[in-house]
Design an enzyme around this catalytic site. Sequence first.
Site, PDB file in Angstrom:
ATOM      1  N   CYS A 179      -0.132  -1.739  -5.216  1.00  0.00           N
ATOM      2  CA  CYS A 179      -0.753  -1.868  -3.895  1.00  0.00           C
ATOM      3  C   CYS A 179      -2.219  -1.455  -3.881  1.00  0.00           C
ATOM      4  O   CYS A 179      -2.958  -1.820  -2.973  1.00  0.00           O
ATOM      5  CB  CYS A 179       0.027  -1.048  -2.871  1.00  0.00           C
ATOM      6  SG  CYS A 179       1.747  -1.555  -2.715  1.00  0.00           S
ATOM      7  N   HIS A 320      -3.614   3.338   5.203  1.00  0.00           N
ATOM      8  CA  HIS A 320      -2.701   2.485   4.442  1.00  0.00           C
ATOM      9  C   HIS A 320      -1.560   2.067   5.364  1.00  0.00           C
ATOM     10  O   HIS A 320      -1.161   0.904   5.356  1.00  0.00           O
ATOM     11  CB  HIS A 320      -2.183   3.242   3.217  1.00  0.00           C
ATOM     12  CG  HIS A 320      -1.396   2.407   2.280  1.00  0.00           C
ATOM     13  ND1 HIS A 320      -1.922   1.315   1.616  1.00  0.00           N
ATOM     14  CD2 HIS A 320      -0.097   2.485   1.882  1.00  0.00           C
ATOM     15  CE1 HIS A 320      -0.993   0.770   0.846  1.00  0.00           C
ATOM     16  NE2 HIS A 320       0.120   1.453   1.000  1.00  0.00           N
ATOM     17  N   GLU A 331       0.869  10.372   4.811  1.00  0.00           N
ATOM     18  CA  GLU A 331      -0.538   9.974   4.845  1.00  0.00           C
ATOM     19  C   GLU A 331      -1.302  10.688   5.954  1.00  0.00           C
ATOM     20  O   GLU A 331      -2.417  11.182   5.739  1.00  0.00           O
ATOM     21  CB  GLU A 331      -0.668   8.453   5.023  1.00  0.00           C
ATOM     22  CG  GLU A 331      -2.118   7.990   4.996  1.00  0.00           C
ATOM     23  CD  GLU A 331      -2.297   6.500   5.199  1.00  0.00           C
ATOM     24  OE1 GLU A 331      -3.417   6.004   4.965  1.00  0.00           O
ATOM     25  OE2 GLU A 331      -1.315   5.824   5.605  1.00  0.00           O
ATOM     26  N   LYS A 352      -2.055  -3.292   8.803  1.00  0.00           N
ATOM     27  CA  LYS A 352      -0.742  -3.828   8.439  1.00  0.00           C
ATOM     28  C   LYS A 352       0.155  -4.039   9.651  1.00  0.00           C
ATOM     29  O   LYS A 352       1.140  -4.782   9.577  1.00  0.00           O
ATOM     30  CB  LYS A 352      -0.058  -2.907   7.432  1.00  0.00           C
ATOM     31  CG  LYS A 352      -0.727  -2.876   6.065  1.00  0.00           C
ATOM     32  CD  LYS A 352       0.025  -1.977   5.103  1.00  0.00           C
ATOM     33  CE  LYS A 352      -0.671  -1.871   3.758  1.00  0.00           C
ATOM     34  NZ  LYS A 352      -1.976  -1.169   3.838  1.00  0.00           N
ATOM     35  N   HIS A 357       2.223  -6.095   5.022  1.00  0.00           N
ATOM     36  CA  HIS A 357       1.793  -5.396   3.808  1.00  0.00           C
ATOM     37  C   HIS A 357       1.524  -6.432   2.718  1.00  0.00           C
ATOM     38  O   HIS A 357       2.466  -6.922   2.082  1.00  0.00           O
ATOM     39  CB  HIS A 357       2.892  -4.427   3.385  1.00  0.00           C
ATOM     40  CG  HIS A 357       2.488  -3.474   2.300  1.00  0.00           C
ATOM     41  ND1 HIS A 357       1.377  -3.667   1.501  1.00  0.00           N
ATOM     42  CD2 HIS A 357       3.047  -2.309   1.866  1.00  0.00           C
ATOM     43  CE1 HIS A 357       1.276  -2.681   0.631  1.00  0.00           C
ATOM     44  NE2 HIS A 357       2.279  -1.841   0.834  1.00  0.00           N
ATOM     45  N   PHE A 416       2.976   1.999  -5.098  1.00  0.00           N
ATOM     46  CA  PHE A 416       4.065   2.322  -6.002  1.00  0.00           C
ATOM     47  C   PHE A 416       3.493   2.858  -7.315  1.00  0.00           C
ATOM     48  O   PHE A 416       2.389   2.523  -7.715  1.00  0.00           O
ATOM     49  CB  PHE A 416       4.896   1.074  -6.300  1.00  0.00           C
ATOM     50  CG  PHE A 416       5.833   0.668  -5.179  1.00  0.00           C
ATOM     51  CD1 PHE A 416       6.084   1.501  -4.107  1.00  0.00           C
ATOM     52  CD2 PHE A 416       6.471  -0.558  -5.214  1.00  0.00           C
ATOM     53  CE1 PHE A 416       6.950   1.128  -3.089  1.00  0.00           C
ATOM     54  CE2 PHE A 416       7.336  -0.953  -4.198  1.00  0.00           C
ATOM     55  CZ  PHE A 416       7.572  -0.108  -3.138  1.00  0.00           C
TER      56      PHE A 416
END
Length: 429
Positions: A179, A320, A331, A352, A357, A416
């Site tokens: 990502c 994010h 976050e 997003k 995403h 990830f």
Amino acid sequence: MRPSRIAISGIGVASPFGAGRECYWDHVKQGRSGTRRIDEFDPSQFACQVAAPLPALCVDQAPRLESHPSLDTQAGDDVLRERAEARRYSRASLAAVIAAREAWHDAGLRMGEPDAGVIIGTGGGGIELGEKQYREFFTDGLKRVTPYAIPIAICGMLSSEISIALQLHGISHVLSTGCTSSTDATGYALGLLRAGEAEVLLCGGVDACVTPGMIYGFSRMRVVSTAFNDVPEQASRPFDATRDGFVLGEGAWMYVLEREERARARGAHVYAVIEGYGSTCDAYHRVQMDPEGIQIVRAMAMALQRAGRAPESIGYVNFHGTSTQLNDAIEIRCVRTVFDGHADRLCGSSTKSMVGHPQGASGACGIVTTALALDRGFLPPTINVTHLDPACDMDVLPNQGRAIQVEAALCNCLGFGSKNSAVVMGRAQ
């Protein structure tokens, strides 16, 4: 002493809303959702049945480019004409070429521009074509497997398609770090431009991963939304107490990077400047963030330090913000740690919530959105916030954007494999 600033002098977009930078900005500014029920294949067998995929695109939706005097005009036209058939592209490469051509045209650059290259990020590359070809191979034998399957599907081909379409002979690289891919591609480009190893770079990210295999895989991982199949536009809801997973998105967000003095000398419009980049790894888990967030904090602090900025100078954070329970809360907590008391005066949003995403294109999406926000004095919203989660107690611009001019912003990107990246951007003066 601040390092040299790198200008964003051209922007191009292919998003769930369609082709074009202004189409994208209009939808995001108004807080519209690009999420819908999947109709590219039958999703009824999957727990998740919604996504924010790209619509059908055509290469002719991007502007044609003038040729540099060093490039034979006829040769340039032949390259475009030969490759104009959509069947020669994966969905990702078609979106990438359309967005790249728009960005290049917007920057006032030409096909065959000297000392120019391409550095982009992706997670899956042309994965949809590869998945389709494997499916056809095992059901139909060898009859329907195209000779283009391998060269179209591999990740590394994406930058090559852009280089061919723009006739650029400089560096042509693809980063695939999950990502954070396009944020990391931007950091890579930043270093090359500051070192004088390139004059101008087409940068950004692209992914087109709405496929049966990906939807099934993410459903099995229980990381995608399954509770809003009947109301797709409400499925992506970062920071909301009822969020239940992310929505898989698609798109290409491309931008032209060059040293600020070079952009201004040639009269280019500077949307924003990139000032600093930081990247770390939690070294914690394949798919889960470290709950302590130590390395997430360090990536943001590193970007601020390299930009020569105090936390108090930041007015906006492009989160994010995936819409997953743990990640959103972690976050927010990390942002509060970095900004301390200033966090209560800071606002931010998750793009997003509107475009889903887009995997390896996430960072580029955030950078483009932030550049347009800085340029136009308007901060886009986080939509679908009906009940703010107490664990996400910041001003996330719920449901409505805000007309406000900020001087600097931070774009956060988490992925990830425990990867974390952040970019600090400044308003063009």
